[in-house]
Design a protein around this motif. Structure first.
Motif, PDB file in Angstrom:
ATOM      1  N   THR A  38     -38.816  -3.029 -12.823  1.00  0.00           N
ATOM      2  CA  THR A  38     -38.260  -2.698 -11.509  1.00  0.00           C
ATOM      3  C   THR A  38     -39.325  -2.336 -10.486  1.00  0.00           C
ATOM      4  OG1 THR A  38     -37.942  -0.404 -12.230  1.00  0.00           O
ATOM      5  CG2 THR A  38     -36.067  -1.907 -12.486  1.00  0.00           C
ATOM      6  N   HIS A  39     -40.569  -2.143 -10.938  1.00  0.00           N
ATOM      7  CA  HIS A  39     -41.655  -1.743 -10.058  1.00  0.00           C
ATOM      8  C   HIS A  39     -42.887  -2.612 -10.327  1.00  0.00           C
ATOM      9  CE1 HIS A  39     -39.018   1.756 -10.112  1.00  0.00           C
ATOM     10  NE2 HIS A  39     -39.654   2.256  -9.081  1.00  0.00           N
ATOM     11  N   ARG A  40     -43.775  -2.625  -9.367  1.00  0.00           N
ATOM     12  CA  ARG A  40     -45.076  -3.259  -9.572  1.00  0.00           C
ATOM     13  C   ARG A  40     -45.985  -2.198 -10.161  1.00  0.00           C
ATOM     14  NH1 ARG A  40     -48.860  -6.429  -5.095  1.00  0.00           N
ATOM     15  NH2 ARG A  40     -50.276  -7.358  -6.629  1.00  0.00           N
ATOM     16  N   GLN A  41     -46.309  -2.342 -11.414  1.00  0.00           N
ATOM     17  CA  GLN A  41     -46.959  -1.261 -12.151  1.00  0.00           C
ATOM     18  C   GLN A  41     -48.403  -1.609 -12.511  1.00  0.00           C
ATOM     19  OE1 GLN A  41     -45.185   1.681 -15.324  1.00  0.00           O
ATOM     20  NE2 GLN A  41     -45.504  -0.264 -16.316  1.00  0.00           N
ATOM     21  N   PHE A  42     -49.291  -0.648 -12.233  1.00  0.00           N
ATOM     22  CA  PHE A  42     -50.694  -0.755 -12.625  1.00  0.00           C
ATOM     23  C   PHE A  42     -50.986   0.355 -13.619  1.00  0.00           C
ATOM     24  CE2 PHE A  42     -50.463  -2.732  -8.475  1.00  0.00           C
ATOM     25  CZ  PHE A  42     -51.296  -3.838  -8.582  1.00  0.00           C
ATOM     26  N   LEU A  43     -51.590  -0.004 -14.749  1.00  0.00           N
ATOM     27  CA  LEU A  43     -52.002   0.973 -15.756  1.00  0.00           C
ATOM     28  C   LEU A  43     -53.525   1.020 -15.762  1.00  0.00           C
ATOM     29  CD1 LEU A  43     -49.743   0.527 -18.930  1.00  0.00           C
ATOM     30  CD2 LEU A  43     -49.619   2.233 -17.127  1.00  0.00           C
ATOM     31  N   LEU A  44     -54.058   2.187 -15.433  1.00  0.00           N
ATOM     32  CA  LEU A  44     -55.504   2.353 -15.298  1.00  0.00           C
ATOM     33  C   LEU A  44     -56.069   3.053 -16.527  1.00  0.00           C
ATOM     34  CD1 LEU A  44     -57.860   1.992 -13.229  1.00  0.00           C
ATOM     35  CD2 LEU A  44     -57.382   4.342 -12.486  1.00  0.00           C
ATOM     36  N   LEU A  45     -57.002   2.387 -17.198  1.00  0.00           N
ATOM     37  CA  LEU A  45     -57.720   3.012 -18.307  1.00  0.00           C
ATOM     38  C   LEU A  45     -58.839   3.850 -17.702  1.00  0.00           C
ATOM     39  CD1 LEU A  45     -57.901  -0.088 -20.660  1.00  0.00           C
ATOM     40  CD2 LEU A  45     -56.462   1.920 -20.949  1.00  0.00           C
ATOM     41  N   ALA A  46     -58.621   5.162 -17.680  1.00  0.00           N
ATOM     42  CA  ALA A  46     -59.494   6.067 -16.916  1.00  0.00           C
ATOM     43  C   ALA A  46     -60.719   6.472 -17.731  1.00  0.00           C
ATOM     44  CB  ALA A  46     -58.698   7.284 -16.457  1.00  0.00           C
ATOM     45  N   ASP A  47     -61.609   5.502 -17.960  1.00  0.00           N
ATOM     46  CA  ASP A  47     -62.795   5.804 -18.747  1.00  0.00           C
ATOM     47  C   ASP A  47     -63.816   6.625 -17.964  1.00  0.00           C
ATOM     48  OD1 ASP A  47     -63.150   3.526 -17.130  1.00  0.00           O
ATOM     49  OD2 ASP A  47     -64.693   2.676 -18.441  1.00  0.00           O
ATOM     50  N   MET A  48     -63.908   6.410 -16.654  1.00  0.00           N
ATOM     51  CA  MET A  48     -64.829   7.218 -15.865  1.00  0.00           C
ATOM     52  C   MET A  48     -64.340   8.657 -15.745  1.00  0.00           C
ATOM     53  SD  MET A  48     -67.367   5.335 -15.214  1.00  0.00           S
ATOM     54  CE  MET A  48     -68.235   6.309 -13.997  1.00  0.00           C
ATOM     55  N   GLN A  49     -63.043   8.829 -15.579  1.00  0.00           N
ATOM     56  CA  GLN A  49     -62.494  10.193 -15.510  1.00  0.00           C
ATOM     57  C   GLN A  49     -62.680  10.910 -16.842  1.00  0.00           C
ATOM     58  OE1 GLN A  49     -59.390  11.853 -16.729  1.00  0.00           O
ATOM     59  NE2 GLN A  49     -60.211  13.644 -15.679  1.00  0.00           N
ATOM     60  N   ALA A  50     -62.591  10.168 -17.939  1.00  0.00           N
ATOM     61  CA  ALA A  50     -62.783  10.782 -19.253  1.00  0.00           C
ATOM     62  C   ALA A  50     -64.199  11.326 -19.417  1.00  0.00           C
ATOM     63  CB  ALA A  50     -62.484   9.758 -20.351  1.00  0.00           C
ATOM     64  N   LEU A  51     -65.152  10.753 -18.692  1.00  0.00           N
ATOM     65  CA  LEU A  51     -66.537  11.213 -18.797  1.00  0.00           C
ATOM     66  C   LEU A  51     -66.762  12.572 -18.142  1.00  0.00           C
ATOM     67  CD1 LEU A  51     -68.572   7.940 -18.148  1.00  0.00           C
ATOM     68  CD2 LEU A  51     -68.549   9.292 -20.253  1.00  0.00           C
ATOM     69  N   THR A  52     -65.830  13.017 -17.289  1.00  0.00           N
ATOM     70  CA  THR A  52     -66.035  14.288 -16.587  1.00  0.00           C
ATOM     71  C   THR A  52     -66.165  15.457 -17.546  1.00  0.00           C
ATOM     72  OG1 THR A  52     -63.645  14.627 -16.268  1.00  0.00           O
ATOM     73  CG2 THR A  52     -64.845  13.483 -14.514  1.00  0.00           C
ATOM     74  N   ASP A  53     -65.603  15.355 -18.740  1.00  0.00           N
ATOM     75  CA  ASP A  53     -65.802  16.415 -19.731  1.00  0.00           C
ATOM     76  C   ASP A  53     -66.194  15.849 -21.094  1.00  0.00           C
ATOM     77  OD1 ASP A  53     -63.294  15.291 -20.051  1.00  0.00           O
ATOM     78  OD2 ASP A  53     -62.327  17.139 -20.684  1.00  0.00           O
ATOM     79  N   ASN A  54     -66.655  14.572 -21.099  1.00  0.00           N
ATOM     80  CA  ASN A  54     -67.123  13.959 -22.343  1.00  0.00           C
ATOM     81  C   ASN A  54     -68.439  13.205 -22.140  1.00  0.00           C
ATOM     82  OD1 ASN A  54     -64.886  14.136 -24.634  1.00  0.00           O
ATOM     83  ND2 ASN A  54     -63.801  13.790 -22.701  1.00  0.00           N
ATOM     84  N   ALA A  55     -69.202  13.608 -21.132  1.00  0.00           N
ATOM     85  CA  ALA A  55     -70.447  12.898 -20.830  1.00  0.00           C
ATOM     86  C   ALA A  55     -71.440  12.980 -21.989  1.00  0.00           C
ATOM     87  CB  ALA A  55     -71.074  13.450 -19.556  1.00  0.00           C
TER      88      ALA A  55
END
Length: 338
Positions: A38-55
């Protein structure tokens, strides 16, 4: 020429810190399967955001990218309906983040309730990574790059959407017209699923989660060690349903609502043992996860297919985000080399 897709745009996604679990399923995944039609859906694999506390462990982020794609496909995400894309492969998101940092203050970021809570939980104090503190700005870049108007988030994440809209309003005022739409938080009706140990949040890192790929024995063991009512020592004793993880899971997964309510009533009266309720819950979870686990094994056996899904989705996402950046640069009057 393909027809114009006027469906509302949804952006959602997950950090690539590990395979997904039942908490993700009840909180977002099953809704995404329905919304993709029913919607135009984008799923973002947030690998850069994951680095904020997993660098300190980038390999962890890298190896879990395809693991999350396997989970998406196994629960019924259709790449023909949903665009699955990789955050780090979309350079526009980084450029927008740098641009937006000029439209928000450090004080405002520190006052964001979600960020304040996470800083306290992780014990960062004044050693908070700058990337972590600026996460609301990066999320604003993600949301606006896709011109998403709906963002499914937990209630605790709603302040991040509020901050996104603050940035959007400042940018639109600067441009003198509405270049970017504001987004609305979609809060799930089912609250956050607790860990099997009764802690507030199911988490891979705390070892209290049931992954979507859990084996029958893993499921059985997890249900058996679920936190119940510590005062319910005998089946004949009246028991508490509130705070009882087994009943919380039944509320989330039982299709026969009438029977689930009957179990609650019997438990409160006394005369119903914990193991009886746990066996009923185990049957439900075994039936739910068996086909997901089987499909996931097939996708994992052919990682090339998942990689191609991700590659094609990222190309589509890159086209959309680049168009947004170009429009915003023009509206703000930024210098452009031609």
């Amino acid at each position: 020429m393909s027809p114009i897709d006027n469906r509302p745009v949804i952006l959602t996604g997950d950090r690539t810190t590990g395979p997904l679990h039942l908490g993700h399923y009840v909180g977002s995944l099953r809704n995404r399967v329905a919304l993709q039609h029913t919607h135009r859906q984008f799923l973002l694999l947030a690998d850069m955001q994951a680095l904020t506390d997993n660098a300190h462990d980038p390999e962890k982020i890298r190896r879990n990218v395809l693991e999350v794609v396997f989970d998406y496909l196994s629960v019924g995400i259709d790449p023909a309906e949903t665009t699955i894309c990789l955050q780090s492969a979309l350079p526009v998101l980084a450029e927008l983040t740098v641009l937006y940092l000029n439209f928000v203050t450090v004080g405002r970021l520190e006052r964001n309730p979600t960020i304040k809570t996470e800083i306290q939980l992780r014990g960062f104090e004044r050693d908070v990574p700058a990337g972590f503190l600026c996460y609301p700005v990066a999320q604003a870049a993600d949301i606006t790059a896709f011109k998403a108007t709906i963002v499914p988030v937990g209630e605790d994440q709603a302040p991040l959407i509020e901050q996104t809209n603050e940035i959007v309003r400042r940018l639109n005022r600067q441009a003198g017209r509405e270049v970017l739409p504001e987004a609305e938080a979609m809060i799930p009706t089912v609250g956050r699923l607790p860990g099997v140990d009764g802690k507030a949040k199911m988490s891979k890192s705390q070892g209290n989660a049931i992954p979507l790929s859990a084996s029958p024995d893993d499921i059985r063991q997890a249900v058996r060690r679920m936190y119940t009512d510590p005062t319910h020592l005998r089946a004949a004793d009246p028991g508490k349903v509130e705070g009882n993880v087994v009943f919380t899971y039944l509320d989330a997964f039982a299709e026969d609502r009438a029977f689930a309510e009957e179990l609650k009533a019997r438990y409160r009266r006394g005369g119903l043992g914990d193991m009886v309720v746990k066996r009923h819950l185990e049957d439900i979870l075994q039936a739910l996860l068996a086909p997901i686990r089987e499909r996931r094994a097939r996708y994992a056996a052919d990682p090339g297919y998942a990689l191609e899904v991700l590659r094609r989705g990222t190309i589509r996402a890159r086209q959309r985000t680049e168009a947004t950046l170009a429009e915003l640069r023009t509206a703000l009057g930024l210098f452009t080399l031609t």
